[in-house]
Design a protein around this motif. Structure first.
Motif, PDB file in Angstrom:
ATOM      1  N   HIS A   1       0.805  -1.215   0.000  1.00  8.34           N
ATOM      2  CA  HIS A   1       0.000   0.000   0.000  1.00  8.34           C
ATOM      3  C   HIS A   1       0.842   1.270   0.000  1.00  8.34           C
ATOM      4  O   HIS A   1       0.312   2.363   0.187  1.00  8.34           O
ATOM      5  CB  HIS A   1      -0.946  -0.014   1.205  1.00  8.34           C
ATOM      6  N   ALA A   2       2.167   1.115  -0.190  1.00 10.46           N
ATOM      7  CA  ALA A   2       3.035   2.295  -0.213  1.00 10.46           C
ATOM      8  C   ALA A   2       2.784   3.100  -1.485  1.00 10.46           C
ATOM      9  O   ALA A   2       2.533   2.532  -2.555  1.00 10.46           O
ATOM     10  CB  ALA A   2       4.501   1.867  -0.140  1.00 10.46           C
ATOM     11  N   ASP A   3       2.875   4.413  -1.361  1.00  8.81           N
ATOM     12  CA  ASP A   3       2.706   5.281  -2.524  1.00  8.81           C
ATOM     13  C   ASP A   3       4.052   5.369  -3.239  1.00  8.81           C
ATOM     14  O   ASP A   3       4.771   6.364  -3.150  1.00  8.81           O
ATOM     15  CB  ASP A   3       2.231   6.664  -2.056  1.00  8.81           C
ATOM     16  N   ALA A   4       4.413   4.300  -3.919  1.00  9.03           N
ATOM     17  CA  ALA A   4       5.744   4.197  -4.518  1.00  9.03           C
ATOM     18  C   ALA A   4       5.711   3.190  -5.654  1.00  9.03           C
ATOM     19  O   ALA A   4       4.764   2.410  -5.777  1.00  9.03           O
ATOM     20  CB  ALA A   4       6.759   3.759  -3.464  1.00  9.03           C
ATOM     21  N   ASP A   5       6.754   3.235  -6.503  1.00 14.59           N
ATOM     22  CA  ASP A   5       6.938   2.198  -7.518  1.00 14.59           C
ATOM     23  C   ASP A   5       7.942   1.186  -6.995  1.00 14.59           C
ATOM     24  O   ASP A   5       9.095   1.529  -6.742  1.00 14.59           O
ATOM     25  CB  ASP A   5       7.446   2.809  -8.823  1.00 14.59           C
ATOM     26  N   VAL A   6       7.487  -0.035  -6.848  1.00 13.04           N
ATOM     27  CA  VAL A   6       8.349  -1.083  -6.303  1.00 13.04           C
ATOM     28  C   VAL A   6       8.798  -1.975  -7.457  1.00 13.04           C
ATOM     29  O   VAL A   6       7.980  -2.418  -8.268  1.00 13.04           O
ATOM     30  CB  VAL A   6       7.602  -1.919  -5.243  1.00 13.04           C
ATOM     31  N   LEU A   7      10.091  -2.231  -7.535  1.00 17.49           N
ATOM     32  CA  LEU A   7      10.614  -3.106  -8.587  1.00 17.49           C
ATOM     33  C   LEU A   7      11.388  -4.250  -7.936  1.00 17.49           C
ATOM     34  O   LEU A   7      12.348  -4.023  -7.194  1.00 17.49           O
ATOM     35  CB  LEU A   7      11.522  -2.330  -9.548  1.00 17.49           C
ATOM     36  N   LEU A   8      10.951  -5.472  -8.205  1.00 16.84           N
ATOM     37  CA  LEU A   8      11.644  -6.653  -7.689  1.00 16.84           C
ATOM     38  C   LEU A   8      12.539  -7.194  -8.802  1.00 16.84           C
ATOM     39  O   LEU A   8      12.059  -7.535  -9.890  1.00 16.84           O
ATOM     40  CB  LEU A   8      10.633  -7.712  -7.263  1.00 16.84           C
ATOM     41  N   VAL A   9      13.836  -7.280  -8.537  1.00 13.32           N
ATOM     42  CA  VAL A   9      14.786  -7.780  -9.540  1.00 13.32           C
ATOM     43  C   VAL A   9      15.338  -9.117  -9.063  1.00 13.32           C
ATOM     44  O   VAL A   9      15.760  -9.248  -7.909  1.00 13.32           O
ATOM     45  CB  VAL A   9      15.956  -6.784  -9.744  1.00 13.32           C
ATOM     46  N   ASP A  10      15.312 -10.099  -9.928  1.00 11.39           N
ATOM     47  CA  ASP A  10      15.895 -11.402  -9.586  1.00 11.39           C
ATOM     48  C   ASP A  10      16.440 -12.041 -10.859  1.00 11.39           C
ATOM     49  O   ASP A  10      15.943 -11.791 -11.947  1.00 11.39           O
ATOM     50  CB  ASP A  10      14.857 -12.311  -8.935  1.00 11.39           C
ATOM     51  N   ARG A  11      17.457 -12.882 -10.688  1.00 11.33           N
ATOM     52  CA  ARG A  11      18.040 -13.597 -11.824  1.00 11.33           C
ATOM     53  C   ARG A  11      17.069 -14.617 -12.400  1.00 11.33           C
ATOM     54  O   ARG A  11      17.168 -15.005 -13.548  1.00 11.33           O
ATOM     55  CB  ARG A  11      19.306 -14.331 -11.391  1.00 11.33           C
ATOM     56  N   THR A  12      16.168 -15.131 -11.547  1.00 12.27           N
ATOM     57  CA  THR A  12      15.210 -16.123 -12.016  1.00 12.27           C
ATOM     58  C   THR A  12      13.842 -15.475 -12.128  1.00 12.27           C
ATOM     59  O   THR A  12      13.655 -14.328 -11.736  1.00 12.27           O
ATOM     60  CB  THR A  12      15.106 -17.312 -11.045  1.00 12.27           C
ATOM     61  N   ASN A  13      12.866 -16.207 -12.641  1.00  8.99           N
ATOM     62  CA  ASN A  13      11.513 -15.672 -12.721  1.00  8.99           C
ATOM     63  C   ASN A  13      10.632 -16.171 -11.587  1.00  8.99           C
ATOM     64  O   ASN A  13       9.434 -15.979 -11.597  1.00  8.99           O
ATOM     65  CB  ASN A  13      10.873 -16.016 -14.079  1.00  8.99           C
ATOM     66  N   HIS A  14      11.249 -16.850 -10.595  1.00  5.23           N
ATOM     67  CA  HIS A  14      10.402 -17.491  -9.589  1.00  5.23           C
ATOM     68  C   HIS A  14      10.898 -17.289  -8.163  1.00  5.23           C
ATOM     69  O   HIS A  14      12.070 -17.033  -7.922  1.00  5.23           O
ATOM     70  CB  HIS A  14      10.294 -18.989  -9.871  1.00  5.23           C
ATOM     71  N   HIS A  15       9.957 -17.401  -7.260  1.00  4.53           N
ATOM     72  CA  HIS A  15      10.262 -17.491  -5.835  1.00  4.53           C
ATOM     73  C   HIS A  15      10.335 -18.962  -5.476  1.00  4.53           C
ATOM     74  O   HIS A  15       9.489 -19.751  -5.876  1.00  4.53           O
ATOM     75  CB  HIS A  15       9.147 -16.810  -5.033  1.00  4.53           C
ATOM     76  N   LEU A  16      11.384 -19.313  -4.747  1.00  6.83           N
ATOM     77  CA  LEU A  16      11.650 -20.725  -4.462  1.00  6.83           C
ATOM     78  C   LEU A  16      11.453 -21.000  -2.979  1.00  6.83           C
ATOM     79  O   LEU A  16      11.950 -20.254  -2.138  1.00  6.83           O
ATOM     80  CB  LEU A  16      13.093 -21.039  -4.873  1.00  6.83           C
TER      81      LEU A  16
END
Lengths: 431, 431
Positions: A23-38
């Motif tokens: 709910h933060a008034d911000a742009d959040v960018l998640l960067v990871d080498r893979t496309n998945h959460h393990l």
């Protein structure tokens, strides 16, 4: 302009941070080498052919579908420039941030003997797990075809280095694989004759657990057929096996679960690091001198004011991620409270084979089948989405009743000689 | 000495032959390059992230656990010497046989343009399927990061060459993947804008089906958003896409489902071959001049006495395998009857997307949802073991109700640039 929050790493810590920023008034960018959460705590089950990768991994985009302020980027971060407030990517691009959360985790370390990495497999990613699965299953296939008794013995010897939770899980599960799942499937070898050696340089396996739990764990492993070797250090790893103390042990597969090294975030930042390379963070998980850069989980070394820094466990990463996410959201909203991070220890568990575990809840301990029941329920509940939970439940029920393994596949993408050879040929030449 | 029966290939034909030999007084050896039997009709669902490999593949040893006279060997056959009665393996070893069953299947052919194989992916093995899955998912990830509109268009263009069952299944499923599963998961691109082109040089897709079924299939594909292009030949495939007739179509992924070529068993034997390289076999599936060598399934060309040889379908391979297994068992027992092989056509089906199919039962045809229901039931029943059936059922139910895909994993073992780059690095440098 809405502030940009960059979260590096889609593990437990990074994912918790992004979710806490919903709910933060911000742009959040998640960067990871893979496309998945393990879901790493069950990765050993992929390595031992009990689960499929998709059972314990979910596309990050799916997990963040309802976080409308969050985007996902599949990219490889190689550095940070704090003055310019940018993160560098492997392809040369940069990403600007106002707030940076480093949740890049840890890798296994070979105590300076990096050449051992050519022969000993580690278990951190899905690729690692599939590669181990290929090696384990292929060792039995090769033994079945082999006429040389010494080579058969070597092929059926599996060495696990490191008596922490991952080492114990792998050793116990490989023993069960050999003794039950594969027992009836070969004509020339007896898989039950496989030798599984667990090497721990310390005096105990699972030495982080209190009281008689480590001794119970050693006994449980031995009853599964694991040779538990304590108090001796591995002095050599090569293509044919290891040297343990003075003894040469020829082995087809060597798994390395000893000692972790944090990813190089401290080097990127020129920040003070603990012995394992983790960034020493302040009481609000920020990096000293960089109020807008946070490090959480295995890449951070957090001093709770007691004797030791917090351990590299999933709950620590998750709680830190949630804490940092909320802190940044509060700061953006102008309502930050100076409350330091406090780790709430809900207990730790380790599993030994298919029906035993140990658990430490501080005030009391559990061991045996009851602890295993607790372990399975907790891990099912923790699995990130309903689907994974359902699939794992079905797989486990099946495996529990039949001793079967559903994922006994040599896919040819792993490290087996035959696979490598095959890939270089044209389709038409194949059998 | 008990006679040695060598079966090469663990597909539908080879597996059926080994099972039919269960009670034969002989040593049966099944040789395959992989360690598993693959349910190929559902392989396209692995390629499109709906199923995991383990859902449709089972270790051959597990399937033959109760066939006490059967052994399994994971090895690569490279030739046959009929006079010496041995089969040659890639590693230089030879295997002696008294009876040889060749069930080595077929591969896709590029009509002499083998260089196209570098750019167009085929779907025959689990590795192929995972490689396609990586490419499909990675194309969306790259498009999400791309600022060049022309390149985004290229990345979101998927070309399927060949309007047979596999081509139709892939095109329909990729369309659904883009239009439903991925629709909400990206912030910068609209996956629904993806262009899926199915190219068929003939005048119909699924041209082997009678009556109005091919036209129905084209319509069903178009309603899923697939661009069906009929009557034009692909004249070029390169790294950036294809040329169809005179039109250049830039595409990130080109899938090749056109034309198959039998594996080189005919060459090994110096036997007469059909146009597609398949061994022309006699009425009891033996190779002319070699009464103890049989060829079955896609590697064989069987003339049923009508206009055309039998098609390359799983039921043909299965029935031939069963027939040949029984024939050999009877011959060993001295009770061989000279009954030629006869194919019993139980009907053919093809599926288009998640709720439509066409089915031809000779006397009547079905299309639409009812045909799809029939298709799903038949395929669930055909799945080789209970476990696969259960897992596929759970996966399908889930996918059907949610449009979700459980296996949306980029495992980094595929063909994506980022994965290749990463693999050459040491653990510690990774993010």
């Amino acid at each position: 302009m809405r502030p940009k929050i960059l979260v590096v790493g889609a593990g437990f810590g990074g994912m918790a941070a992004v979710k806490a920023l919903k709910h933060a008034d911000a742009d959040v960018l998640l960067v990871d080498r893979t496309n998945h959460h393990l879901f790493q705590p069950l990765l050993y089950q992929v390595a031992t052919a009990a689960l499929s990768p998709a059972d314990i991994a979910t596309a990050s985009r799916v997990l963040l579908r309802r976080n409308r302020n969050a985007s996902v980027l599949m990219a490889d971060v190689t550095g940070v420039e704090p003055t310019a407030q940018v993160v560098k990517l492997a392809d040369g691009r940069t990403l600007r941030y106002d707030y940076l959360v480093l949740a890049t985790g840890a890798a296994y370390s070979f105590f300076g003997r990096d050449e051992w990495a050519d022969h000993a497999k580690v278990l951190k990613s899905i690729d690692d797990a599939l590669s181990i699965r290929d090696r384990l299953l292929f060792a039995f296939e090769r033994a079945e075809q082999c006429d040389d008794p010494a080579e058969v013995t070597r092929l059926l010897t599996f060495v696990v280095v490191g008596g922490g939770p991952t080492g114990v899980e792998l050793a116990g599960t490989i023993a069960e694989l050999a003794r039950t799942t594969l027992a009836r499937d070969f004509r020339h070898i007896d898989p039950q004759s496989a030798r599984i050696v667990l090497c721990e340089a310390g005096q105990h396996v699972l030495g982080a657990f209190p009281g008689d739990l480590p001794d119970y764990a050693s006994g449980a492993l031995r009853s599964l057929g694991v040779e538990v070797r304590l108090g001796e250090a591995v002095t050599l790893v090569d293509a044919d096996g290891i040297v343990l103390g003075d003894e040469r042990i020829d082995a087809a597969v060597v798994l390395w679960c000893a000692g972790t090294q944090a990813r190089p975030a401290a080097i990127w930042l020129g920040a003070a690091a603990a012995r394992n390379g983790a960034v020493k963070v302040t009481e609000n998980c920020s990096v000293p001198g960089h109020a807008n850069i946070f490090a959480i989980g295995d890449v951070a070394s957090f001093d709770p004011g007691t004797a030791k820094p917090l351990p590299g466990l999933a709950p620590v990463a998750k709680q830190q991620g949630k804490y940092v996410g909320r802190l940044i959201a509060d700061r953006i909203a102008g309502r930050e409270k100076a409350v330091p991070f406090r780790y709430r220890d809900l207990g730790t568990m380790a599993v030994i084979g298919r029906s035993r575990a140990i658990a430490d809840f501080g005030r009391f301990q559990l061991k045996g089948f009851l602890a295993w029941l607790g372990w399975s329920m907790v891990h099912l509940m923790l699995l990130v989405d309903f689907r994974s939970r359902l699939m794992v439940y079905v797989n486990w029920s099946w495996a529990w009743f039949t001793y079967g393994r559903g994922a006994r596949l040599l896919t040819g993408r792993g490290d087996t000689g035959i696979a490598r050879k095959e890939r270089s040929r044209s389709e038409n030449e194949k059998t």
